[in-house]
Design a protein around this motif. Structure first.
Motif, PDB file in Angstrom:
ATOM      1  N   ASP A  73     -16.834  11.815   7.172  1.00 37.16           N
ATOM      2  CA  ASP A  73     -16.882  11.050   5.487  1.00 37.16           C
ATOM      3  C   ASP A  73     -15.734  12.547   4.978  1.00 37.16           C
ATOM      4  OD1 ASP A  73     -17.529  10.978   3.026  1.00 37.16           O
ATOM      5  OD2 ASP A  73     -19.752  10.921   3.476  1.00 37.16           O
ATOM      6  N   GLU A  74     -14.457  11.976   4.341  1.00 38.13           N
ATOM      7  CA  GLU A  74     -13.941  13.070   3.918  1.00 38.13           C
ATOM      8  C   GLU A  74     -13.259  12.948   2.856  1.00 38.13           C
ATOM      9  OE1 GLU A  74     -13.171  16.256   4.783  1.00 38.13           O
ATOM     10  OE2 GLU A  74     -13.698  15.200   6.911  1.00 38.13           O
ATOM     11  N   ALA A  75     -14.972  12.077   2.072  1.00 33.43           N
ATOM     12  CA  ALA A  75     -14.377  11.687   1.093  1.00 33.43           C
ATOM     13  C   ALA A  75     -14.018  12.467  -0.356  1.00 33.43           C
ATOM     14  CB  ALA A  75     -15.494  10.897   0.561  1.00 33.43           C
ATOM     15  N   ALA A  76     -14.960  13.537  -0.270  1.00 33.86           N
ATOM     16  CA  ALA A  76     -14.458  15.027  -0.618  1.00 33.86           C
ATOM     17  C   ALA A  76     -13.525  15.486  -1.004  1.00 33.86           C
ATOM     18  CB  ALA A  76     -15.488  15.840  -0.502  1.00 33.86           C
ATOM     19  N   GLY A  77     -12.008  15.567  -0.297  1.00 30.91           N
ATOM     20  CA  GLY A  77     -11.178  15.430  -0.275  1.00 30.91           C
ATOM     21  C   GLY A  77     -10.447  15.034  -1.306  1.00 30.91           C
ATOM     22  N   LEU A  78     -11.041  13.591  -2.050  1.00 32.23           N
ATOM     23  CA  LEU A  78     -10.546  13.601  -2.676  1.00 32.23           C
ATOM     24  C   LEU A  78     -10.241  13.466  -3.655  1.00 32.23           C
ATOM     25  CD1 LEU A  78     -11.586   9.263  -1.780  1.00 32.23           C
ATOM     26  CD2 LEU A  78      -9.268  10.041  -2.094  1.00 32.23           C
ATOM     27  N   GLU A  79     -10.844  14.404  -3.875  1.00 33.41           N
ATOM     28  CA  GLU A  79     -11.132  15.436  -5.476  1.00 33.41           C
ATOM     29  C   GLU A  79      -9.763  16.283  -5.701  1.00 33.41           C
ATOM     30  OE1 GLU A  79     -15.094  16.708  -5.802  1.00 33.41           O
ATOM     31  OE2 GLU A  79     -16.321  14.939  -5.310  1.00 33.41           O
ATOM     32  N   THR A  80      -9.603  16.999  -4.500  1.00 38.43           N
ATOM     33  CA  THR A  80      -8.491  17.828  -4.829  1.00 38.43           C
ATOM     34  C   THR A  80      -7.437  17.458  -4.813  1.00 38.43           C
ATOM     35  OG1 THR A  80      -9.893  18.835  -3.157  1.00 38.43           O
ATOM     36  CG2 THR A  80      -8.013  19.938  -2.650  1.00 38.43           C
ATOM     37  N   LEU A  81      -7.403  15.736  -3.907  1.00 35.88           N
ATOM     38  CA  LEU A  81      -5.980  15.402  -3.987  1.00 35.88           C
ATOM     39  C   LEU A  81      -5.923  14.287  -5.607  1.00 35.88           C
ATOM     40  CD1 LEU A  81      -5.235  13.246  -0.741  1.00 35.88           C
ATOM     41  CD2 LEU A  81      -4.889  15.431  -0.954  1.00 35.88           C
ATOM     42  N   ASN A  82      -6.799  14.522  -5.710  1.00 37.97           N
ATOM     43  CA  ASN A  82      -6.532  14.004  -7.142  1.00 37.97           C
ATOM     44  C   ASN A  82      -6.074  14.385  -8.003  1.00 37.97           C
ATOM     45  OD1 ASN A  82      -7.331  12.005  -9.170  1.00 37.97           O
ATOM     46  ND2 ASN A  82      -9.127  12.932  -9.789  1.00 37.97           N
ATOM     47  N   LYS A  83      -5.580  16.210  -7.699  1.00 38.54           N
ATOM     48  CA  LYS A  83      -4.506  16.974  -8.835  1.00 38.54           C
ATOM     49  C   LYS A  83      -3.402  16.605  -8.149  1.00 38.54           C
ATOM     50  CE  LYS A  83      -7.703  20.839  -7.342  1.00 38.54           C
ATOM     51  NZ  LYS A  83      -8.220  22.092  -6.779  1.00 38.54           N
ATOM     52  N   ILE A  84      -3.102  16.255  -7.434  1.00 38.93           N
ATOM     53  CA  ILE A  84      -1.130  15.742  -7.197  1.00 38.93           C
ATOM     54  C   ILE A  84      -1.086  14.341  -7.213  1.00 38.93           C
ATOM     55  CG2 ILE A  84      -1.410  18.422  -5.723  1.00 38.93           C
ATOM     56  CD1 ILE A  84      -1.901  16.234  -3.158  1.00 38.93           C
ATOM     57  N   PRO A  85       0.407  14.287  -6.617  1.00 39.46           N
ATOM     58  CA  PRO A  85       0.724  13.254  -6.987  1.00 39.46           C
ATOM     59  C   PRO A  85       0.649  12.794  -5.594  1.00 39.46           C
ATOM     60  CG  PRO A  85       2.498  14.403  -7.884  1.00 39.46           C
ATOM     61  CD  PRO A  85       1.485  15.032  -7.495  1.00 39.46           C
ATOM     62  N   THR A  86      -0.186  11.653  -5.122  1.00 37.17           N
ATOM     63  CA  THR A  86      -0.296  10.616  -4.192  1.00 37.17           C
ATOM     64  C   THR A  86       0.448   8.960  -3.830  1.00 37.17           C
ATOM     65  OG1 THR A  86      -2.545   9.665  -4.791  1.00 37.17           O
ATOM     66  CG2 THR A  86      -2.742  12.183  -3.799  1.00 37.17           C
ATOM     67  N   LEU A  87       0.037   8.930  -2.772  1.00 40.68           N
ATOM     68  CA  LEU A  87       0.863   7.582  -2.212  1.00 40.68           C
ATOM     69  C   LEU A  87      -0.586   7.234  -1.359  1.00 40.68           C
ATOM     70  CD1 LEU A  87       2.811   4.901  -1.527  1.00 40.68           C
ATOM     71  CD2 LEU A  87       3.725   6.500   0.697  1.00 40.68           C
ATOM     72  N   VAL A  88      -0.594   6.014  -1.500  1.00 40.92           N
ATOM     73  CA  VAL A  88      -2.112   5.017  -0.272  1.00 40.92           C
ATOM     74  C   VAL A  88      -1.150   4.075   0.096  1.00 40.92           C
ATOM     75  CG1 VAL A  88      -4.032   4.597  -0.804  1.00 40.92           C
ATOM     76  CG2 VAL A  88      -4.233   5.882  -1.811  1.00 40.92           C
ATOM     77  N   ALA A  89      -1.273   4.023   1.325  1.00 35.26           N
ATOM     78  CA  ALA A  89      -0.695   2.536   2.078  1.00 35.26           C
ATOM     79  C   ALA A  89      -0.957   2.528   2.640  1.00 35.26           C
ATOM     80  CB  ALA A  89       1.553   3.283   1.832  1.00 35.26           C
ATOM     81  N   CYS A  90      -0.619   0.579   2.844  1.00 33.07           N
ATOM     82  CA  CYS A  90      -1.148  -0.102   4.188  1.00 33.07           C
ATOM     83  C   CYS A  90      -0.587  -2.068   3.948  1.00 33.07           C
ATOM     84  CB  CYS A  90      -2.787   0.087   4.025  1.00 33.07           C
ATOM     85  SG  CYS A  90      -3.489  -0.791   2.307  1.00 33.07           S
ATOM     86  N   GLY A  91      -1.108  -2.058   5.204  1.00 31.98           N
ATOM     87  CA  GLY A  91      -1.094  -3.428   5.420  1.00 31.98           C
ATOM     88  C   GLY A  91      -2.315  -3.969   4.785  1.00 31.98           C
ATOM     89  N   ASP A  92      -1.706  -5.717   4.526  1.00 36.01           N
ATOM     90  CA  ASP A  92      -2.484  -6.699   4.571  1.00 36.01           C
ATOM     91  C   ASP A  92      -3.735  -7.338   5.030  1.00 36.01           C
ATOM     92  OD1 ASP A  92      -0.954  -8.332   5.139  1.00 36.01           O
ATOM     93  OD2 ASP A  92      -1.819  -8.881   3.006  1.00 36.01           O
ATOM     94  N   ARG A  93      -2.878  -6.908   6.496  1.00 32.27           N
ATOM     95  CA  ARG A  93      -3.199  -7.936   8.037  1.00 32.27           C
ATOM     96  C   ARG A  93      -3.913  -6.528   8.999  1.00 32.27           C
ATOM     97  NH1 ARG A  93      -0.263 -12.541   8.300  1.00 32.27           N
ATOM     98  NH2 ARG A  93       0.074 -13.334   6.686  1.00 32.27           N
ATOM     99  N   ASP A  94      -4.866  -5.193   8.371  1.00 32.88           N
ATOM    100  CA  ASP A  94      -4.527  -3.593   9.106  1.00 32.88           C
ATOM    101  C   ASP A  94      -6.417  -3.988  10.002  1.00 32.88           C
ATOM    102  OD1 ASP A  94      -5.321  -1.565   9.546  1.00 32.88           O
ATOM    103  OD2 ASP A  94      -4.572  -0.011   8.614  1.00 32.88           O
ATOM    104  N   LEU A  95      -6.522  -4.686  10.781  1.00 32.59           N
ATOM    105  CA  LEU A  95      -8.009  -4.470  11.354  1.00 32.59           C
ATOM    106  C   LEU A  95      -9.069  -3.434  10.869  1.00 32.59           C
ATOM    107  CD1 LEU A  95      -7.149  -7.022  14.113  1.00 32.59           C
ATOM    108  CD2 LEU A  95      -8.021  -7.551  11.819  1.00 32.59           C
ATOM    109  N   LEU A  96      -7.722  -2.590  11.552  1.00 32.42           N
ATOM    110  CA  LEU A  96      -8.798  -0.927  12.065  1.00 32.42           C
ATOM    111  C   LEU A  96      -9.412  -0.019  10.726  1.00 32.42           C
ATOM    112  CD1 LEU A  96      -6.304   0.448  14.952  1.00 32.42           C
ATOM    113  CD2 LEU A  96      -8.744  -0.925  14.981  1.00 32.42           C
TER     114      LEU A  96
END
Length: 346
Positions: free
Chosen positions: A256-279
């Motif tokens: 559970d690394e959700a707390a890391g999102l608070e830190t990443l909120n300070k910088i530009p980010t890219l979130v990417a994925c495929g819409d058929r990703d099962l994992l």
């Protein structure tokens, strides 16, 4: 049940592999020829590192690969982006502990928290100064989140941008993988890896037969896949030691690394994925993007978990945009435009 579902999905995948192979002549060992070094972690594990681009480049982009893979899973990014970014960006790739050419380690160190500490060790040696952008795929994205949680003081002073590709901030027990993790065969191997390592090879086949078809089926979406790319990713998975496989599977389930999102909120980010990703289903990426004020969300239609191998063009373009957003001087963007102008006039 999980194994049966995996086998049928794997059969479907085999039917989708195209007879046309645009990557038949691709040199998937490209990274092996790059500048190499070894970073030793605080607990003594040697990590294999490769670099492309000038050591004094204005920006360093560090890539952390996913579960059961190695740095070669960024093959297409290495091939195209080194040409596109030229002397402005140094790219650093490394094999996570227990993967690829890096050393194996005690099974109890195969945790996402430890991977965040390993990333800090790599940065301390390879990129001690100057701005850095972190790129993580799958477990590598969790590595970036773990680093952000443990070393928030590095953001945004040193780490100026981050990409989370086909990843998740919390355990993957909500995905189909969660069901498979309950398989007693995997628990048996995990027990053996910790308490009776000499017997691990006996149960190795059982574990691979449970998880192998799932990983293969989840790797790619519906598109026609190059047989050479499929063979390359399957070799990476097959070459991963069985202890690495079962221990990190467990780590992915409970992390559970959700707390890391608070830190990443300070910088530009890219979130990417495929819409058929099962994992790591795309809901994980959508949730992370909602939590990140400066994020760009890229969902690649028809792609599976190995989206950066399946649709490298989309991921490469998104990484170029991320670097342009993350580089305050716009030096990189400017140089790239000048080079393109020269190329178009030449």
């Amino acid at each position: 049940m999980g194994s049966a579902a995996g086998v049928s999905a794997a059969r479907a995948l085999r039917r989708r592999v195209t007879s046309e192979d645009p990557h038949r002549d691709e040199d998937f060992e490209l990274l092996d020829a790059d500048r190499s070094s070894v970073v030793t972690t605080a607990d003594g594990v040697p990590l294999a590192v490769r670099e492309v681009g000038p050591e004094n480049a204005p920006l360093t982009v560090v890539f952390a690969h996913g579960f059961c893979l190695r740095m070669g899973s960024f093959h297409f990014q290495r091939a195209r982006l080194s040409d596109q970014w030229g002397a402005q960006v140094r790219m650093v790739f490394y094999d996570q502990r227990g993967h690829g050419q890096s050393g194996e380690a005690p099974p109890d160190t195969y945790t996402v928290e430890q991977l965040g500490q390993d990333l800090e060790a790599v940065l301390a040696v390879v990129a001690p100064r100057g701005p850095v952008v972190l790129v993580g795929h799958s477990m590598g994205g969790m590595t970036v989140l773990s680093h952000a949680r443990q070393y928030p003081q590095r953001y945004p002073t040193r780490v100026v941008g981050a990409a989370l590709i086909a990843s998740a901030a919390e355990g993957v027990s909500r995905s189909p993988l969660g069901e498979i993790l309950k398989n007693p065969a995997l628990e048996a191997v995990r027990f053996a890896a910790r308490y009776a390592p000499k017997t691990v090879h006996r149960s190795r086949g059982a574990a691979r037969s449970v998880i192998g078809p799932i990983l293969r089926a989840a790797s790619y979406g519906d598109a026609e896949i190059s047989p050479s790319v499929v063979a390359f990713s399957e070799k990476m998975m097959h070459d991963t030691p069985i202890t690495t496989l079962v221990e990190f599977l467990h780590a992915l389930e409970v992390h559970d690394e959700a707390a890391g999102l608070e830190t990443l909120n300070k910088i530009p980010t890219l979130v990417a994925c495929g819409d058929r990703d099962l994992l790591t289903p795309m809901e994980h990426s959508q949730e992370m993007a909602r939590a990140l004020a400066k994020s760009e969300l890229v969902i690649v239609g028809g792609a599976g978990h190995l989206v950066q191998l399946e649709r490298p063009d989309v991921i490469d373009d998104a990484l170029v945009r991320l670097v342009e957003r993350a580089t305050p001087s716009k030096l990189v963007a400017l140089t790239r435009r000048v080079r393109e102008r020269v190329r178009s006039h030449g």
